[in-house]
Design a protein around this motif. Structure first.
Motif: not given
Length: 221
Positions: A181, A185, A189
């Motif tokens: 995860k 992420k 970003e």
């Protein structure tokens, strides 16, 4: 395992997943420009090139004029994957060694599908990909084809962020049970830093009817 399953087994559940993704791309074009699509991955182990190749096949079979552009200068094998040549290709055009028309190949066994392979690997890939000539090439291709699929390198390689600037949409490929995860992420970003974010997440390696294949979710901009 069949890599080009969309060609070899068009009735399989895996091919149907690719077909569903292709149908969503076609549908999404009614609301926003969605012609040039960058396919990248969170880490690099997620069958990104397989996704590009099979998605291109189902779109071409649906009547779209599709060109795949090999821009993964770390692991350049989209041409080999499709049974075509990677050289001459994209960097050949950027270096002035070939004109665009002669560098683009028609993909055998898939009418309506073309390939601009990777070409020779330059010492400065990010600089070359961010050049005015690269922008010109993508502009020409988007005018000649219905869909331009960019086989980009995985994040966080700088090349992927450069390529995102040319794309109307980004598909992020992640591997079920492998990609963390935090890695997803971080990838989103990084894309956000260049004002891009994935409109779709392709989940590869999902077990469906005793076969491994892709699934996807989407997040429209």
């Amino acid at each position: 395992r069949v890599k080009l399953i969309a060609r070899e087994d068009p009735l399989s559940p895996i091919t149907e997943s690719y077909r569903s993704l292709g149908a969503w791309i076609q549908y999404a074009r009614h609301d926003a420009p969605l012609k040039t699509i960058l396919v990248t991955s969170a880490v690099g182990t997620e069958e990104k090139t397989s996704t590009v190749a099979n998605l291109a096949i189902v779109l071409a079979n649906a009547g779209e004029r599709v060109v795949v552009v090999g821009c993964d200068l770390l692991r350049p094998h989209i041409g080999t994957f499709l049974g075509q040549s990677d050289d001459p290709g994209f960097t050949s055009v950027l270096l002035g060694e070939k004109d665009l028309k002669s560098a683009v190949q028609h993909v055998t066994k898939t009418p309506g599908m073309a390939l601009l392979g990777t070409g020779p690997i330059p010492p400065n890939p990010a600089e070359m990909l961010g050049s005015a000539k690269a922008a010109e090439v993508f502009g020409v291709l988007s005018g000649e084809y219905d869909v331009v699929l960019i086989d980009g390198p995985p994040l966080p390689v700088a090349d992927a962020l450069v390529l995102a600037s040319y794309a109307d949409a980004v598909l992020l490929v992640v591997a079920a049970g492998e990609t963390k995860k935090g890695q997803v992420k971080r990838a989103t970003e990084l894309l956000g830093q260049v004002n891009a974010r994935p409109v779709g997440i392709v989940l590869s390696g999902v077990v469906r009817r005793s076969k491994r294949g892709p699934n996807y979710t989407h997040d429209r901009q």
